[in-house]
Design a protein around this motif. Sequence first.
Motif, PDB file in Angstrom:
ATOM      1  N   ARG A   5       0.844  -1.185   0.000  1.00  0.00           N
ATOM      2  CA  ARG A   5       0.000   0.000   0.000  1.00  0.00           C
ATOM      3  C   ARG A   5       0.885   1.242   0.000  1.00  0.00           C
ATOM      4  O   ARG A   5       1.818   1.359   0.800  1.00  0.00           O
ATOM      5  N   THR A   7       0.573   5.595  -0.272  1.00  0.00           N
ATOM      6  CA  THR A   7      -0.217   6.813  -0.371  1.00  0.00           C
ATOM      7  C   THR A   7       0.703   7.925  -0.862  1.00  0.00           C
ATOM      8  O   THR A   7       1.903   7.916  -0.601  1.00  0.00           O
ATOM      9  N   SER A  72      -0.236   5.179  -9.217  1.00  0.00           N
ATOM     10  CA  SER A  72      -1.134   4.137  -8.711  1.00  0.00           C
ATOM     11  C   SER A  72      -1.388   4.250  -7.204  1.00  0.00           C
ATOM     12  O   SER A  72      -2.203   3.510  -6.661  1.00  0.00           O
ATOM     13  N   GLU A  74      -2.675   5.619  -3.509  1.00  0.00           N
ATOM     14  CA  GLU A  74      -3.873   6.259  -2.963  1.00  0.00           C
ATOM     15  C   GLU A  74      -3.560   7.740  -2.818  1.00  0.00           C
ATOM     16  O   GLU A  74      -2.439   8.114  -2.494  1.00  0.00           O
ATOM     17  N   ARG A  75      -4.575   8.581  -3.044  1.00  0.00           N
ATOM     18  CA  ARG A  75      -4.355  10.026  -3.020  1.00  0.00           C
ATOM     19  C   ARG A  75      -5.224  10.703  -1.972  1.00  0.00           C
ATOM     20  O   ARG A  75      -6.350  11.104  -2.253  1.00  0.00           O
ATOM     21  N   PRO A  76      -4.721  10.862  -0.752  1.00  0.00           N
ATOM     22  CA  PRO A  76      -5.515  11.542   0.282  1.00  0.00           C
ATOM     23  C   PRO A  76      -5.696  13.035   0.006  1.00  0.00           C
ATOM     24  O   PRO A  76      -6.558  13.662   0.611  1.00  0.00           O
TER      25      PRO A  76
END
Length: 82
Positions: A5, A7, A72, A74-76
């Motif tokens: 994972r 971010t 790719s 995750e984009r908080p």
Amino acid sequence: MADVRVTYDKTVDAAYVYLTEPQARAKSARMYPCDPVDVDAMINLDFDEQGRLIGIEVLAASSKLPEYLLQSAERPDTKVDE
């Protein structure tokens, strides 16, 4: 290959690579900052209470990580309109 994972917050150009199970809530007990001169950036390693590496924070991530990984991630920093 295991899924990892990641971010990425483009507004501050910072990424975090999680090295724990997705459902795990591992807490950082110790952070080790890598020498910014040696790596030409700020990279912090997070360790749990047992001394296991649980995550890597990369500042100036766009200059240190591959573009495909950041794309790719995750984009908080982006929110979905409801």
